[in-house]
Structures are given as structure tokens and as C-alpha cells.
Design a protein around this motif. Structure first.
Motif, PDB file in Angstrom:
ATOM      1  N   ASP A  51       0.832  -1.207   0.000  1.00 47.70           N
ATOM      2  CA  ASP A  51       0.000   0.000   0.000  1.00 47.70           C
ATOM      3  C   ASP A  51       0.864   1.254   0.000  1.00 47.70           C
ATOM      4  O   ASP A  51       0.587   2.210  -0.726  1.00 47.70           O
ATOM      5  N   ALA A  56      -0.734  -1.988  -4.387  1.00 50.60           N
ATOM      6  CA  ALA A  56      -1.533  -3.034  -3.756  1.00 50.60           C
ATOM      7  C   ALA A  56      -2.735  -3.467  -4.590  1.00 50.60           C
ATOM      8  O   ALA A  56      -3.292  -4.525  -4.350  1.00 50.60           O
ATOM      9  N   THR A  57      -3.135  -2.681  -5.574  1.00 47.94           N
ATOM     10  CA  THR A  57      -4.303  -3.038  -6.372  1.00 47.94           C
ATOM     11  C   THR A  57      -3.869  -3.486  -7.770  1.00 47.94           C
ATOM     12  O   THR A  57      -2.753  -3.213  -8.206  1.00 47.94           O
ATOM     13  N   ASP A  58      -4.764  -4.150  -8.474  1.00 47.72           N
ATOM     14  CA  ASP A  58      -4.438  -4.672  -9.806  1.00 47.72           C
ATOM     15  C   ASP A  58      -3.976  -3.595 -10.792  1.00 47.72           C
ATOM     16  O   ASP A  58      -2.971  -3.795 -11.472  1.00 47.72           O
ATOM     17  N   PRO A  59      -4.680  -2.447 -10.916  1.00 40.79           N
ATOM     18  CA  PRO A  59      -4.179  -1.430 -11.866  1.00 40.79           C
ATOM     19  C   PRO A  59      -2.773  -0.937 -11.493  1.00 40.79           C
ATOM     20  O   PRO A  59      -1.945  -0.700 -12.371  1.00 40.79           O
ATOM     21  N   GLN A  60      -2.519  -0.812 -10.201  1.00 43.53           N
ATOM     22  CA  GLN A  60      -1.188  -0.384  -9.776  1.00 43.53           C
ATOM     23  C   GLN A  60      -0.160  -1.473 -10.055  1.00 43.53           C
ATOM     24  O   GLN A  60       0.975  -1.181 -10.419  1.00 43.53           O
ATOM     25  N   ARG A  61      -0.559  -2.731  -9.891  1.00 51.17           N
ATOM     26  CA  ARG A  61       0.340  -3.850 -10.206  1.00 51.17           C
ATOM     27  C   ARG A  61       0.724  -3.805 -11.671  1.00 51.17           C
ATOM     28  O   ARG A  61       1.878  -4.025 -12.028  1.00 51.17           O
ATOM     29  N   LEU A  80       4.345  -8.726  -3.891  1.00 57.50           N
ATOM     30  CA  LEU A  80       3.030  -8.317  -3.405  1.00 57.50           C
ATOM     31  C   LEU A  80       2.586  -9.167  -2.220  1.00 57.50           C
ATOM     32  O   LEU A  80       1.988  -8.657  -1.269  1.00 57.50           O
TER      33      LEU A  80
END
Length: 189
Positions: A51, A56-61, A80
């Protein structure tokens, strides 16, 4: 500000792995040896989370996948996984070159210091306590791929006001020695 960490209940159940310590130390050993020897890396003992690294989220990944195309999916997935919750960070001194000076500090002490309400006063107090500090460093857990050939972690340094940055470090291990393969900026202020 010395002492043991208060409660381990907030930490990940799995301790930081030896291979993670080796990867972090290898990166710290690449820092510019021409930097003034008086500078100390003041490092929080609690690892940064996904975070805090904004992945931490898919778009950020997906942004991480795009910014580090050399990274395997397995190293990103492990990063992650291990950085989902904070852990106690240990960087054994024997793994770090002598000219790289470290001082580990407790997160709760830094939280207390920066909870003064005025950031400028907090930073002034920080540099009173650590006059030779390069800034306040936070490092995540290290993701390792299945063959232990790649390592990925996040590192930030804050220096007060709008002076700071965070970046991802991708290492690879040709011939058993960790080397920097790529870095990617996570944020800058």
C-alpha cells in the motif's frame, strides 16, 4: 530511541528471509561510495507495505509490470505477497560495506516524532536527533522468484518538506551475486 519493537502482533507471521536480507544489503552496497562518510541511513525497522508503495491493487500492479518489464511475474507476485503486511526489518551489519552507515529506528518512535502536528518542526527535531542522517529510509520486504534469480523491493527516502522519493529495485543474481537489473520510480516530491 533505542529498544525493542513493542508488539510483534502487527507483523507478518513469517520472519524476513535470509535471502531478502542479502538482496537489501547488496543494493545498499551499491550506493555511491563518494557520498560524504558523515551521512547515515536512518532506516525504519518496520518494512513498507505494498500500500505504501502504491502497488496493492491490480491497476497499480500493472503499472509495476509496465515500469519493470524485465521482472518475472513470479517475483512481482512474491513481492506483493510478502509486502502485504509489515515485518521487522533486519540488515545484518556483516553484509554491508563499512562505508555504508546504518541506524535502525522503531516505527513507533518515528510516528510519535512526526505526530507533532507541524511537519517542519518534526523534521527539525529529526535532524537534531540524527544530525548526520541522509533522511528517513523505509524498505519493503523482498519478493523472490521461484528460482531465486530475481529480487524485487521498494525503498523510499524522505528528507523533509517536499524532498523525498520512492522507487522499486529489481535485482538479478548472475553467478550467485546480486546485481541491480533495473529501478523504477514509484513517486517523487
Amino acid at each position: 530511541m533505542a529498544g525493542a519493537l513493542a508488539s510483534m502482533s502487527a507483523f507478518s507471521e513469517a520472519p524476513i528471509r535470509q535471502i531478502e536480507q542479502e538482496a537489501i544489503a547488496a543494493y545498499l552496497n551499491t550506493l555511491d561510495p563518494e557520498q560524504p562518510a558523515a551521512k547515515i541511513l536512518v532506516i525504519e525497522q518496520t518494512t513498507a507495505t505494498a500500500d505504501e508503495a502504491f502497488v496493492a491493487t491490480d491497476p497499480q500492479r500493472e503499472r509495476l509490470v509496465k515500469d519493470l518489464p524485465q521482472a518475472t511475474g513470479k517475483v512481482i507476485d512474491d513481492f506483493l505477497r510478502v509486502s502485504a503486511t509489515p515485518s521487522e526489518l533486519r540488515v545484518p551489519g556483516q553484509l554491508v560495506r563499512r562505508n555504508v552507515r546504518l541506524q535502525m529506528v522503531r516505527k513507533k518512535d518515528m510516528d510519535r516524532l512526526f505526530d507533532l502536528g507541524k511537519p517542519s518542526l518534526a523534521w527539525a527535531r529529526f535532524y537534531e536527533l540524527y544530525p548526520d542522517a541522509a533522511g528517513l529510509v523505509q524498505i519493503s520486504r523482498v519478493g523472490i522468484d521461484e528460482s531465486a534469480a530475481q529480487a524485487l523491493f521498494y525503498m523510499s527516502i524522505r528528507q523533509g518538506g517536499l524532498r523525498g522519493s520512492g522507487h522499486f529495485v529489481l535485482l538479478h543474481r548472475p553467478f550467485g551475486i546480486w546485481r541491480v537489473l533495473a529501478t523504477a520510480k514509484a513517486w517523487i516530491s
